[in-house]
Design a protein around this motif. Structure first.
Motif, PDB file in Angstrom:
ATOM      1  N   UNK A   1       0.830  -1.216   0.000  1.00 35.50           N
ATOM      2  CA  UNK A   1       0.000   0.000   0.000  1.00 35.50           C
ATOM      3  C   UNK A   1       0.862   1.262   0.000  1.00 35.50           C
ATOM      4  N   UNK A   2       2.035   1.183  -0.596  1.00 35.48           N
ATOM      5  CA  UNK A   2       2.927   2.349  -0.580  1.00 35.48           C
ATOM      6  C   UNK A   2       2.373   3.501  -1.421  1.00 35.48           C
ATOM      7  N   UNK A   3       1.304   3.236  -2.199  1.00 39.10           N
ATOM      8  CA  UNK A   3       0.631   4.342  -2.903  1.00 39.10           C
ATOM      9  C   UNK A   3       0.048   5.341  -1.905  1.00 39.10           C
ATOM     10  N   UNK A   4      -0.068   4.931  -0.624  1.00 42.56           N
ATOM     11  CA  UNK A   4      -0.578   5.854   0.396  1.00 42.56           C
ATOM     12  C   UNK A   4       0.429   6.922   0.796  1.00 42.56           C
ATOM     13  N   UNK A   5       1.702   6.668   0.528  1.00 41.57           N
ATOM     14  CA  UNK A   5       2.736   7.590   0.993  1.00 41.57           C
ATOM     15  C   UNK A   5       2.583   8.943   0.320  1.00 41.57           C
ATOM     16  N   UNK A   6       2.708  10.006   1.112  1.00 34.89           N
ATOM     17  CA  UNK A   6       2.561  11.360   0.579  1.00 34.89           C
ATOM     18  C   UNK A   6       3.605  11.602  -0.510  1.00 34.89           C
ATOM     19  N   UNK A   7       4.812  11.121  -0.279  1.00 32.47           N
ATOM     20  CA  UNK A   7       5.873  11.235  -1.284  1.00 32.47           C
ATOM     21  C   UNK A   7       6.425   9.855  -1.553  1.00 32.47           C
ATOM     22  N   UNK A   8       6.620   9.492  -2.829  1.00 35.26           N
ATOM     23  CA  UNK A   8       7.161   8.160  -3.112  1.00 35.26           C
ATOM     24  C   UNK A   8       8.547   8.002  -2.483  1.00 35.26           C
ATOM     25  N   UNK A   9       8.782   6.859  -1.845  1.00 41.19           N
ATOM     26  CA  UNK A   9      10.076   6.592  -1.213  1.00 41.19           C
ATOM     27  C   UNK A   9      10.649   5.301  -1.806  1.00 41.19           C
ATOM     28  N   UNK A  10      11.701   5.407  -2.625  1.00 39.95           N
ATOM     29  CA  UNK A  10      12.264   4.203  -3.264  1.00 39.95           C
ATOM     30  C   UNK A  10      12.704   3.160  -2.236  1.00 39.95           C
TER      31      UNK A  10
END
Ligand code: HEC
Length: 321
Positions: free
Chosen positions: A94-103
């Protein structure tokens, strides 16, 4: 006569002395599973379940602190090991929830794979662990372009399906929903979703008219087929299953059948309480328009429709209370 074990031990020592580590590695003793769960593990369980069921994605670091701490106290506890694995894969999924993408979130695939590997080693008969090990191997293999790991993941998926088809046909197909629409792997994944329905009802579900109404009386919370329906662990599993399967059909271009499959979620007696009911309604409405959108790989931070697998509810569609 020398005891055979002494021979083996001295062979290992000789191999070590000769600098041949391979034999010594082969002979390393297997890890022993714990017989009892520690108070720390039981306490960590509570936080794990409330975080998952309440959909508190931002609570993952705190839950990881508790579960990882409990694991370090007792690395022989397969349940705790698997819980650590699940928290990592949830954060990635669910990393699409992150405000900013984090590699760096991709590191969660590596960690999840490692913990599921421990869980499988400690409890080989728990086929749900095997399915998730396979899924995390595929994720890690894709991230690092490690074809060997990818193949291991694929064959573990198949082994997981053989061991527990009711559960792992979904797991396997869900992972493949991410593959290109015209690929063999994607088509196989979609076929697995149909097969999952078949094994859940013990009959061949009509591919042209897959209305589940007539099967609703089979719902159970016991035995292998419990995982086909809603239960305490996954209170909206039934709805989530059909949301993903509809998405896969849309991606394949068959938006007409997708509409019927999506609509099956409405047979759930708790559909009205499901947080993602509006998402499903919109999917039925926009089925045709989503064919092109789902066939394109989603870009980080990109607005617009995403398939369930790439969404902010990739796990929560089924697990949120
Ligand atoms: C289609 C619905 C669905 C999706 C999506 C889904 N799960 Fe599950 N999950 C289930 C079902 C069903 C079970 C098995 C329940 C049972 O064994 O009774 C399960 C089992 C679990 C368990 C097992 C808990 C235990 O100890 O028994 C955890 C934890 C879990 N899932 C986490 C996740 C995470 C994290 C994701 C996202 C990467 C996810 N699930 C995606 C339906 C789903």
């Amino acid at each position: 006569m020398t005891h055979p074990l002494t021979l083996i031990a001295s062979a290992a020592t000789a191999a070590l002395l000769a600098g041949c580590g391979a034999v010594a590695v082969q002979m390393a003793p297997a890890k022993v599973a714990s017989q009892e769960r520690s108070p720390a593990a039981q306490k960590a369980d509570e936080l794990f379940w409330s975080t998952l069921h309440e959909g508190r994605y931002e609570g993952i670091p705190l839950a990881l602190r508790a579960t990882t701490g409990a694991y370090l106290q007792d690395p022989g506890d397969d349940v705790t090991a698997a819980h650590v694995g699940w928290l990592h894969i949830w954060r990635l999924a669910e990393s699409a929830r992150m405000a900013e993408p984090d590699p760096a979130v991709t590191d969660d695939a590596v960690l999840a794979r490692r913990y599921f590997q421990e869980a499988v080693a400690l409890h080989p008969g728990e086929a749900r662990y095997l399915g998730f090990l396979a899924a995390t191997q595929l994720a890690e293999g894709a991230i690092h372009r490690d074809e060997k790991l990818t193949r291991q993941g694929y064959y573990n998926l198949k082994a997981g399906i053989d061991a527990f088809p009711e559960f792992n046909l979904f797991t396997a197909g869900y992972v493949m929903s991410n593959q290109p629409a015209d690929s063999e792997r994607f088509r196989e994944g979609l076929a697995w979703q149909w097969q999952n329905l078949d094994v859940c009802v013990g009959a061949k579900v009509d591919r042209l008219d897959p209305d589940f109404k007539g099967y609703m009386g089979l719902a159970t919370t016991e035995g292998a087929r419990r995982v086909c329906w809603n239960g305490w662990i996954a209170p909206h599993n039934f709805e989530g299953f059909f949301l993903n399967m509809g998405d896969m059909l849309v991606k394949s271009g068959d938006w007409q059948t997708a509409r019927k499959v999506y609509a099956n979620a409405k047979h759930s007696p708790t559909f009205a309480q499901w947080k993602y009911a509006p998402v499903l309604e919109a999917r039925i409405e926009q089925a045709q328009a989503n064919v092109a959108a789902f066939a394109r790989p989603p870009l980080p931070g990109q607005a617009g429709a995403r398939m369930m697998f790439a969404s902010t509810y990739a796990c929560m569609a089924c697990h949120q209370q």
